[in-house]
Design an enzyme around this catalytic site. Structure first.
Site, short mmCIF file in Angstrom:
data_model
loop_
_atom_site.label_atom_id
_atom_site.label_comp_id
_atom_site.label_asym_id
_atom_site.label_seq_id
_atom_site.Cartn_x
_atom_site.Cartn_y
_atom_site.Cartn_z
N LEU A 170 -12.80 -11.59 -0.22
CA LEU A 170 -11.49 -11.62 -0.85
C LEU A 170 -11.58 -11.56 -2.37
O LEU A 170 -12.52 -12.07 -2.97
CB LEU A 170 -10.76 -12.89 -0.43
CG LEU A 170 -10.62 -13.08 1.09
CD1 LEU A 170 -9.81 -14.34 1.39
CD2 LEU A 170 -9.98 -11.88 1.76
N GLY A 208 -6.63 -9.20 -5.29
CA GLY A 208 -5.69 -8.38 -4.52
C GLY A 208 -5.27 -9.07 -3.23
O GLY A 208 -4.09 -9.09 -2.87
N HIS A 209 -6.25 -9.68 -2.56
CA HIS A 209 -5.92 -10.39 -1.31
C HIS A 209 -5.08 -11.63 -1.60
O HIS A 209 -4.18 -11.96 -0.85
CB HIS A 209 -7.20 -10.83 -0.59
CG HIS A 209 -8.05 -9.70 -0.12
ND1 HIS A 209 -9.19 -9.31 -0.76
CD2 HIS A 209 -7.92 -8.88 0.95
CE1 HIS A 209 -9.74 -8.30 -0.10
NE2 HIS A 209 -8.99 -8.01 0.93
N LYS A 248 -2.09 -0.62 -1.65
CA LYS A 248 -3.25 0.19 -2.03
C LYS A 248 -3.67 1.10 -0.89
O LYS A 248 -4.03 2.25 -1.10
CB LYS A 248 -4.41 -0.72 -2.43
CG LYS A 248 -5.70 0.05 -2.45
CD LYS A 248 -6.74 -0.57 -3.28
CE LYS A 248 -7.96 0.30 -3.27
NZ LYS A 248 -8.57 0.40 -1.94
N GLN A 296 -2.47 3.42 5.51
CA GLN A 296 -2.61 2.36 6.53
C GLN A 296 -1.27 1.68 6.76
O GLN A 296 -0.86 1.45 7.90
CB GLN A 296 -3.65 1.35 6.06
CG GLN A 296 -3.69 0.07 6.88
CD GLN A 296 -4.86 -0.81 6.53
OE1 GLN A 296 -5.97 -0.58 6.99
NE2 GLN A 296 -4.63 -1.85 5.74
N SER A 330 -10.76 -3.61 -5.12
CA SER A 330 -11.27 -3.26 -3.80
C SER A 330 -12.65 -3.88 -3.63
O SER A 330 -13.42 -3.93 -4.60
CB SER A 330 -11.37 -1.74 -3.67
OG SER A 330 -12.18 -1.40 -2.55
O1 PAF Z 1 -6.93 -3.38 5.20
C1 PAF Z 1 -7.84 -3.97 5.82
O2 PAF Z 1 -8.56 -4.82 5.28
C2 PAF Z 1 -8.10 -3.63 7.29
O3 PAF Z 1 -7.92 -2.28 7.53
C3 PAF Z 1 -7.25 -4.47 8.25
C4 PAF Z 1 -5.77 -4.22 8.09
C5 PAF Z 1 -7.56 -5.94 8.03
C6 PAF Z 1 -7.63 -4.13 9.70
O4 PAF Z 1 -8.98 -4.37 9.96
#
Ligand code: PAF
Length: 283
Positions: free
Chosen positions: A33, A36-37, A151, A155, A187
């Site tokens: 982490l 960003g997280h 980012k 997804q 990242s």
């Molecule tokens: O963005 C991420 O870290 C991954 O793609 C996720 C959403 C946790 C799925 O493994």
């Protein structure tokens, strides 16, 4: 914060919260982490009363020649950061808990079309791995709301479509990209950069901004904007996979009347493959 590794333990915690009528917010992560997280957890705090984060480096979303084995794993540091950010429950399962028959034999979820373009073209099977694990995690955690970073714009688009198509009762929130002072999107993969590469890396964001400025000024020469992006990245020493202007809602090439756009790029620099995007509204 409680830390659990089994599906049964997650369900026990979440059921107890539900009995109290509490709203549950979920942030899925692959760990290692960074700020960003933490911003995802902070966004989650605005939407729930209890917070779950998962830490799972999902083998299904890595290609055979990708960085699954080397992906940075820092569980103790992650637990400290989550607890400090106000997370209530950290779920960090072993792969055997998520894929008891192995990832290759697991039932899969696929969002066709969207999963095959852009990142999907260069990382075949990647989004199938993401949509499969996110479906599982949603079934395990049963959250009211889940937060994903902008980012990973594609997804987020894939997950929104999957949630709509499969009628999953989860509200999806996109949280803004957190950047270093020089513009580089945070990242875990930035750690693969050497000092010289790290100094070059902000060129990605700068190049995206130039494209966005052209679009915001009414420039409709999409092909020329995309070409200029690729050329600028190549000239700076990157090996770009794509530099694309897309409709922000569908990720299709934008029709003339569409105003909400996103410019997305993926480019290799040394051992790292970096992705980033900027959204722009055109006149
Ligand atoms: O963005 C991420 O870290 C991954 O793609 C996720 C959403 C946790 C799925 O493994």
């Amino acid at each position: 914060m409680d830390t659990v590794t089994t599906i049964a333990a997650v369900r026990e915690h979440v059921r107890a919260w539900r009995r109290q009528g509490l709203r549950v917010a979920f942030v899925p992560t692959m760990g290692n982490l960074h700020a960003g997280h933490v911003s995802l957890i902070e966004a989650a705090r605005q939407h729930g009363e209890r917070f779950v984060a998962s830490i799972f480096v999902n083998p299904m979303q890595f290609g055979p020649n990708e960085d699954f084995a080397h992906y940075p794993r820092t569980p103790l540091q992650d637990a400290g950061m989550l607890a400090a950010a106000g997370c209530n429950l950290m779920f960090s399962p072993e792969a055997s808990e998520i894929y008891p028959h192995g990832a290759e034999r697991a039932t899969r979820v696929e969002v066709p079309g969207l999963s095959r373009i852009l990142e999907g073209e260069f990382r075949p099977g990647h989004f199938e791995g993401v949509s499969t694990v996110v479906t599982q995690l949603f079934h395990i955690v049963d959250p009211d709301v889940a937060v994903f970073g902008l980012k990973d714009f594609q997804q987020l688009t894939v997950i929104r479509r999957m949630v709509a198509d499969l009628c999953m009762p989860v509200e999806i929130i996109g949280a803004p990209t957190v950047r270093d002072a020089d513009g580089l999107a945070m990242s875990s993969r930035n750690q693969y950069l050497t000092t010289a590469e790290r100094a070059l890396a902000p060129t990605i964001h700068a190049t995206l901004l130039i494209a966005a400025q052209r679009l915001a000024a009414g420039d409709a020469e999409i092909a020329s904007i995309e070409r200029a992006g690729v050329q600028a990245l190549e000239a700076a020493g990157f090996r770009p996979d794509y530099f694309a202007v897309r409709d922000a809602a569908t990720l299709s090439p934008p029709l003339p009347g569409v105003r909400e756009l996103v410019v997305l790029t993926a480019a290799r620099l040394g051992k790292a493959r970096l992705i980033d995007n900027v959204q722009v509204t055109r006149p």
